[in-house]
Design a protein around this motif. Structure first.
Motif, PDB file in Angstrom:
ATOM      1  N   PHE A 267       0.991   1.211  -8.415  1.00  0.00           N
ATOM      2  CA  PHE A 267       1.051   0.829  -6.947  1.00  0.00           C
ATOM      3  C   PHE A 267      -0.293   1.136  -6.289  1.00  0.00           C
ATOM      4  O   PHE A 267      -0.774   0.286  -5.548  1.00  0.00           O
ATOM      5  N   ALA A 268      -0.915   2.282  -6.437  1.00  0.00           N
ATOM      6  CA  ALA A 268      -2.035   2.643  -6.083  1.00  0.00           C
ATOM      7  C   ALA A 268      -3.208   1.497  -6.373  1.00  0.00           C
ATOM      8  O   ALA A 268      -3.994   1.281  -5.581  1.00  0.00           O
ATOM      9  N   LEU A 269      -3.280   1.503  -7.497  1.00  0.00           N
ATOM     10  CA  LEU A 269      -4.295   0.411  -8.184  1.00  0.00           C
ATOM     11  C   LEU A 269      -4.186  -0.810  -7.435  1.00  0.00           C
ATOM     12  O   LEU A 269      -4.907  -1.569  -7.139  1.00  0.00           O
ATOM     13  N   MET A 274      -5.522  -5.096  -3.405  1.00  0.00           N
ATOM     14  CA  MET A 274      -5.256  -5.846  -2.321  1.00  0.00           C
ATOM     15  C   MET A 274      -5.701  -5.310  -0.891  1.00  0.00           C
ATOM     16  O   MET A 274      -5.717  -6.018   0.173  1.00  0.00           O
ATOM     17  N   SER A 275      -6.721  -4.224  -0.854  1.00  0.00           N
ATOM     18  CA  SER A 275      -7.202  -3.889   0.337  1.00  0.00           C
ATOM     19  C   SER A 275      -6.172  -3.375   1.328  1.00  0.00           C
ATOM     20  O   SER A 275      -6.444  -3.449   2.547  1.00  0.00           O
ATOM     21  N   LEU A 276      -5.156  -2.809   1.004  1.00  0.00           N
ATOM     22  CA  LEU A 276      -4.054  -2.314   1.837  1.00  0.00           C
ATOM     23  C   LEU A 276      -4.262  -0.900   1.777  1.00  0.00           C
ATOM     24  O   LEU A 276      -3.515  -0.040   1.152  1.00  0.00           O
ATOM     25  N   ASP A 277      -5.017  -0.376   2.742  1.00  0.00           N
ATOM     26  CA  ASP A 277      -5.331   1.103   2.754  1.00  0.00           C
ATOM     27  C   ASP A 277      -4.412   2.182   2.845  1.00  0.00           C
ATOM     28  O   ASP A 277      -4.397   3.136   2.517  1.00  0.00           O
ATOM     29  N   TYR A 282      -0.942   6.138   0.637  1.00  0.00           N
ATOM     30  CA  TYR A 282       0.334   6.631   0.260  1.00  0.00           C
ATOM     31  C   TYR A 282       0.739   6.907  -1.004  1.00  0.00           C
ATOM     32  O   TYR A 282       1.079   7.947  -1.331  1.00  0.00           O
ATOM     33  N   TYR A 283       0.208   6.103  -1.984  1.00  0.00           N
ATOM     34  CA  TYR A 283       0.764   6.520  -3.166  1.00  0.00           C
ATOM     35  C   TYR A 283      -0.296   7.098  -3.973  1.00  0.00           C
ATOM     36  O   TYR A 283       0.205   7.866  -5.015  1.00  0.00           O
ATOM     37  N   THR A 284      -1.225   7.310  -3.614  1.00  0.00           N
ATOM     38  CA  THR A 284      -2.544   8.443  -4.021  1.00  0.00           C
ATOM     39  C   THR A 284      -2.174   9.541  -3.846  1.00  0.00           C
ATOM     40  O   THR A 284      -2.110  10.319  -4.471  1.00  0.00           O
ATOM     41  N   LYS A 289       0.395  14.766  -5.788  1.00  0.00           N
ATOM     42  CA  LYS A 289       1.492  15.865  -5.803  1.00  0.00           C
ATOM     43  C   LYS A 289       2.178  15.913  -7.026  1.00  0.00           C
ATOM     44  O   LYS A 289       2.523  17.037  -7.593  1.00  0.00           O
ATOM     45  N   GLU A 290       2.383  14.863  -7.729  1.00  0.00           N
ATOM     46  CA  GLU A 290       2.957  14.938  -9.143  1.00  0.00           C
ATOM     47  C   GLU A 290       1.768  15.175 -10.378  1.00  0.00           C
ATOM     48  O   GLU A 290       2.414  15.762 -11.398  1.00  0.00           O
ATOM     49  N   LEU A 291       0.564  15.142 -10.187  1.00  0.00           N
ATOM     50  CA  LEU A 291      -0.439  15.216 -11.200  1.00  0.00           C
ATOM     51  C   LEU A 291      -0.037  16.810 -11.946  1.00  0.00           C
ATOM     52  O   LEU A 291      -0.117  16.722 -12.995  1.00  0.00           O
ATOM     53  N   PRO A 292       0.243  17.921 -11.122  1.00  0.00           N
ATOM     54  CA  PRO A 292       0.452  19.075 -12.134  1.00  0.00           C
ATOM     55  C   PRO A 292       1.675  19.233 -13.092  1.00  0.00           C
ATOM     56  O   PRO A 292       1.635  19.896 -13.883  1.00  0.00           O
ATOM     57  N   THR A 293       2.339  18.218 -12.768  1.00  0.00           N
ATOM     58  CA  THR A 293       3.896  18.028 -13.605  1.00  0.00           C
ATOM     59  C   THR A 293       3.799  17.114 -14.635  1.00  0.00           C
ATOM     60  O   THR A 293       4.438  17.265 -15.558  1.00  0.00           O
ATOM     61  N   ILE A 294       2.529  16.313 -14.816  1.00  0.00           N
ATOM     62  CA  ILE A 294       2.430  15.426 -16.046  1.00  0.00           C
ATOM     63  C   ILE A 294       2.076  16.060 -17.297  1.00  0.00           C
ATOM     64  O   ILE A 294       1.066  16.648 -17.666  1.00  0.00           O
ATOM     65  N   LYS A 295       2.783  15.882 -18.516  1.00  0.00           N
ATOM     66  CA  LYS A 295       2.626  16.291 -19.631  1.00  0.00           C
ATOM     67  C   LYS A 295       1.797  15.582 -20.428  1.00  0.00           C
ATOM     68  O   LYS A 295       1.138  15.830 -21.701  1.00  0.00           O
TER      69      LYS A 295
END
Length: 362
Positions: A267-269, A274-277, A282-284, A289-295
């Motif tokens: 979604f972020a990409l 689409m230039s929907l800032d 929001y998704y960034t 927030k999820e980054l530390p949990t990703i294995k």
């Protein structure tokens, strides 16, 4: 008195013999149940195979060889580690010498190949797959031939050999004509290969063919995977509205929370293009927030790569530098995992097509 003592000993010997026979019969029954459920209900098969108390003692040699193949098969289908399940190689040698049961010989070679694959010995894996295919062709079992070719395709795809992988997936589709769910998975993989080879028109064709079957069958996981792949394909052709449509369909079908960071990246990409800032921000934020949990190091690498570009675009150079440092650490871990020269080199492939083989063919 001596006669009475000998009688008692004989009586207990008979009881023990009968008890032993009972356990042998029970273990054989458990093996038969495990084999029945192994293909389509591996979770049930696991309970049966794990309940066999002493397979080497209570089963005869032929039954024990069936057990060795079934054990690796069931553990593999339940996504359990089989890297050290090396007893299956005894079964390979046994069936190779007997050669009167081509289907069982084929399965022994195939699952032995999967053990080698988990050990990242890819060249050896392919040799086992080739032998498995040879015996499968002798057995005329279309499902087994399709399974082997599909996994050959996965193995080649993992190494970036997309043209050869495409040929194997196409061959698998031929043998899966009578198995619509597996045929749809094959179409999905054919579409992915066309996408990797920059041929979106062919990718669309096979993704939609697969989705049509999936919708008829009602399979949630298959529809989720195909709609996600369609989203990626439409994004690559800059048809962003269509991409958004299929991405929303895909996430609505998702039941695995561990996949959410992948969707957030999608979604972020997409919204960035689409230039929907507001939506991009929001998704960034969700990604951060999820980054530390990703294995999954490959997914983490892709997310960090996106975050570096996002922070640079917003003139937060110091934050971008921190993410770049983290990305280098992840890259080091990936390279460390791939020290085996047979594993190939790291490629920044499009992870959003969700191409884990074990997540595909049941």
């Amino acid at each position: 008195m001596q006669f009475r003592f000998m009688f008692i000993l004989s009586f207990y010997a008979i009881i023990l013999f009968m008890a032993g026979c009972g356990q042998q019969n029970l273990d054989l029954l458990l093996l038969q149940k495990a084999r029945i459920f192994a293909e389509n209900y591996p979770d049930k098969a696991l309970k049966f195979i794990d309940s066999i108390s002493s397979p080497k003692t209570n089963l005869n040699r032929e039954q024990y060889m069936y057990y060795l193949v079934a054990h690796t098969q069931i553990y593999y289908k339940n996504h359990l580690p089989i890297e050290e399940d090396t007893l299956i190689f005894y079964a390979v040698n046994y069936y190779q010498k007997k050669s009167n049961n081509p289907k069982q010989t084929s399965l022994a070679y195939f699952y032995a190949g999967n053990v080698m694959r988990e050990q990242k010995k890819y060249d050896v894996t392919m040799e086992y797959y080739k032998n498995a295919e040879k015996y499968a062709l002798l057995s005329h079992d279309a499902s087994t031939i399709g399974l082997i070719n599909f996994n050959m395709g996965d193995l080649l795809s993992e190494q970036g050999r997309y043209r050869k992988a495409l040929n194997k997936y196409q061959k698998a589709a031929i043998y899966y004509k009578q198995y619509p769910d597996k045929l749809a998975f094959s179409y999905s993989s054919i579409g992915r290969m066309y996408l990797f080879r920059q041929n979106p028109d062919s990718a669309f064709l096979f993704f939609h063919k697969g989705l049509k079957i999936a919708e008829y069958l009602g399979g949630t996981n298959l529809r989720r995977q195909l709609t996600e792949s369609l989203s990626v394909a439409y994004e690559q052709t800059k048809e962003y509205r269509a991409s958004q449509k299929y991405l929303w369909q895909s996430i609505s079908l998702n039941t695995d929370s561990t996949r959410l960071p992948r969707y957030y990246l999608n979604f972020a990409l997409l919204y960035s293009k689409m230039s929907l800032d507001d939506s991009t921000t929001y998704y960034t934020a969700k990604l951060k927030k999820e980054l530390p949990t990703i294995k999954d190091n490959y997914l983490k690498y892709s997310i960090l790569d996106y975050l570096i570009r996002y922070e640079k675009k917003n003139n937060r150079i110091s934050t971008a530098f921190d993410y770049q440092t983290d990305r280098m650490k992840v890259l080091y871990q990936i390279m460390k995992e791939q020290q085996d020269p047979q594993c190939g080199t790291f490629r920044e492939t499009d992870l959003r097509t969700d191409c884990n083989p074990k997540d595909q063919i049941p």
